[in-house]
Design an enzyme around this catalytic site. Structure first.
Site, PDB file in Angstrom:
ATOM      1  N   CYS A 106      77.678  66.061 -71.587  1.00  0.00           N
ATOM      2  CA  CYS A 106      78.201  65.141 -70.573  1.00  0.00           C
ATOM      3  C   CYS A 106      77.826  63.699 -70.935  1.00  0.00           C
ATOM      4  CB  CYS A 106      77.672  65.513 -69.187  1.00  0.00           C
ATOM      5  SG  CYS A 106      75.997  64.962 -68.865  1.00  0.00           S
ATOM      6  N   GLU A 125      70.335  69.486 -72.252  1.00  0.00           N
ATOM      7  CA  GLU A 125      70.092  68.505 -73.316  1.00  0.00           C
ATOM      8  C   GLU A 125      69.031  67.489 -72.920  1.00  0.00           C
ATOM      9  OE1 GLU A 125      72.957  69.528 -72.061  1.00  0.00           O
ATOM     10  OE2 GLU A 125      74.655  69.117 -73.364  1.00  0.00           O
TER      11      GLU A 125
HETATM   12  N1  THU Z   1      75.398  71.265 -68.130  1.00  0.00           N
HETATM   13  C1  THU Z   1      74.495  71.167 -69.140  1.00  0.00           C
HETATM   14  O1  THU Z   1      73.361  71.636 -69.025  1.00  0.00           O
HETATM   15  N2  THU Z   1      74.873  70.540 -70.261  1.00  0.00           N
HETATM   16  C2  THU Z   1      76.134  70.087 -70.533  1.00  0.00           C
HETATM   17  O2  THU Z   1      76.386  69.579 -71.606  1.00  0.00           O
HETATM   18  C3  THU Z   1      77.177  70.213 -69.508  1.00  0.00           C
HETATM   19  C4  THU Z   1      76.727  70.699 -68.171  1.00  0.00           C
HETATM   20  C5  THU Z   1      75.004  71.982 -66.911  1.00  0.00           C
HETATM   21  C6  THU Z   1      74.805  71.144 -65.682  1.00  0.00           C
HETATM   22  C7  THU Z   1      75.049  72.170 -64.603  1.00  0.00           C
HETATM   23  O3  THU Z   1      73.847  72.880 -64.363  1.00  0.00           O
HETATM   24  C8  THU Z   1      76.054  73.132 -65.195  1.00  0.00           C
HETATM   25  O4  THU Z   1      76.010  72.926 -66.592  1.00  0.00           O
HETATM   26  C9  THU Z   1      77.475  72.933 -64.702  1.00  0.00           C
HETATM   27  O5  THU Z   1      77.872  71.608 -64.831  1.00  0.00           O
END
Ligand code: THU
Length: 140
Positions: free
Chosen positions: A92, A61
């Site tokens: 997150c 995001e």
């Molecule tokens: N992650 C995202 O790219 N977006 C989210 O909304 C949640 C988490 C990624 C970060 C990391 O590379 C992986 O997901 C595990 O946390």
């Protein structure tokens, strides 16, 4: 990646899903794709990119929002987020903050593995957000 279009919601979700497939998630193996749409209909998509120094990894995001900002965009309408999870992947806290500050109170669309779509207004996911209003005008 950006593309000029008058994208439908289906196009936006597809762009997020295509980005997810290119994810650099070699440590978590949790692939996420995001696609943000501008007021003019342009789409910027991105995937999460991980680092061997785990804390330096970055969510899909934030990369999508920053790519659009880096390309001179400032007006946004909605973002789609697609992940490998069976369930909906809600953004997150750090991404909520960055999206709210840089993209405003956009609509968030999530999909799960069944292809169901859920939507939220970003402000409902980050109530009472800290913003530049407080930072710039909140002092005595
Ligand atoms: N992650 C995202 O790219 N977006 C989210 O909304 C949640 C988490 C990624 C970060 C990391 O590379 C992986 O997901 C595990 O946390």
């Amino acid at each position: 990646m950006s593309q000029e279009s008058t994208a439908s919601l289906t196009d936006l979700i597809s762009a997020a899903d295509e980005a997810r497939k290119k994810s650099e998630a070699r440590f978590s193996h949790f692939r996420v794709g995001a696609a943000i749409q501008t007021g003019s209909g342009k789409i910027y998509s991105a995937f999460n990119i991980e680092s061997s120094s785990y804390g330096l990894s970055m969510c899909a995001e934030r990369i999508a929002v920053w790519s659009a900002i880096n390309d001179g965009e400032s007006n946004f309408t909605r973002i789609a987020i697609v992940s490998d999870a069976k369930d909906f992947c809600t953004p997150c806290g750090a991404c909520r903050q960055v999206m709210y500050e840089l993209a405003g109170d956009i609509e968030i669309f999530l999909t799960n593995k069944k292809g169901e779509v859920r939507s939220y207004r970003l402000s409902s996911l980050i109530p009472e957000a800290f913003t530049s209003k407080t930072l710039l005008n909140g002092r005595d």
